[in-house]
Design an enzyme around this catalytic site. Structure first.
Site, PDB file in Angstrom:
ATOM      1  CB  SER A 118      -0.980  -0.039   1.174  1.00 19.74           C
ATOM      2  OG  SER A 118      -2.025   0.880   0.999  1.00 19.74           O
ATOM      3  CG  HIS A 154      -5.291  -1.245  -1.726  1.00 15.37           C
ATOM      4  ND1 HIS A 154      -5.283  -2.264  -0.818  1.00 15.37           N
ATOM      5  CD2 HIS A 154      -4.561  -0.226  -1.173  1.00 15.37           C
ATOM      6  CE1 HIS A 154      -4.581  -1.896   0.246  1.00 15.37           C
ATOM      7  NE2 HIS A 154      -4.131  -0.668   0.058  1.00 15.37           N
TER       8      HIS A 154
END
Length: 221
Positions: A118, A154
């Site tokens: 992330s 993501h």
């Protein structure tokens, strides 16, 4: 000259992807956990200690209330640096205030393996798609720039990531790589050498204006 290596992970199921990193570093490596983006959450740090117990010598780097004395020496003594998720913009601001950005580049050039998910994926690139400024997602061109172009984590587990990233790149944002949850992109130097995935069907993508190309991924158990 030591190999400069980065494994950029899309998010989600990162445990197995981190295990992949251990497959090409020395046995019982020295591993530095950097949880700045997640406000140095103690539970996350404990989870990293649990995950690597008996397999790595884990040390935790914190910047609050201030970084440790001898920060450069601490960082350069590591085999692996793992950067957690959270607020990318806040993380980078803190790092730059303490010169950690320059130290990370030095560590990378010295052969310390850099990895993370992330925010810990985005930060190595020049640019990325982030929720640092709110849930609406925005493009940020303020990364460390060790790797050229942009990154988007993501890609398959947050429904707005794909359309926002595609739109940004179509409108002139730097092209780059997107990664599904649990997918890692392994760079040696600045070249992508392998994509690994913890899930059947999950992969990474090369995203350029008007196109999105899935990249072959090796499934890791």
């Amino acid at each position: 000259m030591a190999d400069r290596q980065i494994v950029a992970i899309g998010g989600g199921d990162s445990d197995v992807a981190l295990d992949y990193v251990l497959s090409f570093v020395p046995p019982s490596p020295r591993l530095l956990w950097v949880g700045t983006a997640g406000a140095e959450d103690a539970e996350h740090a404990l989870a990293i200690h649990d995950q690597f117990r008996g397999r790595a010598d884990v040390q935790r780097l914190e910047f609050f209330p201030w970084p440790p004395e001898g920060l450069r020496e601490v960082v350069l003594s590591q085999d692996v640096i793992v950067v957690g998720g959270g607020n990318t913009a806040n993380m980078l601001a803190v790092w730059r205030a303490h010169g950690f950005d320059a130290i990370l580049r030095e560590a990378w050039e010295a052969g310390v393996v850099l990895t993370g998910w992330s925010a810990g994926m985005i930060c190595w690139f020049e640019a990325g798609v982030t929720d640092s400024f709110g849930p609406q997602l925005e493009g940020m061109q303020d990364g460390l720039g060790l790797l050229a172009g942009s990154a988007c984590p993501h890609y398959d587990d947050e429904e707005r990531r794909r359309p926002v990233y595609r739109r940004l790149v179509d409108e002139g944002f730097p092209p780059g790589y997107a990664a599904d949850s649990g997918v890692g992109l392994h760079f040696v130097g600045t070249e992508l050498v392998e994509v690994v995935s913890t899930r059947e069907g999950a992969t990474a993508y090369r995203v350029e204006p008007g196109s999105e190309k899935p990249l072959p991924a090796s499934l890791i158990p």
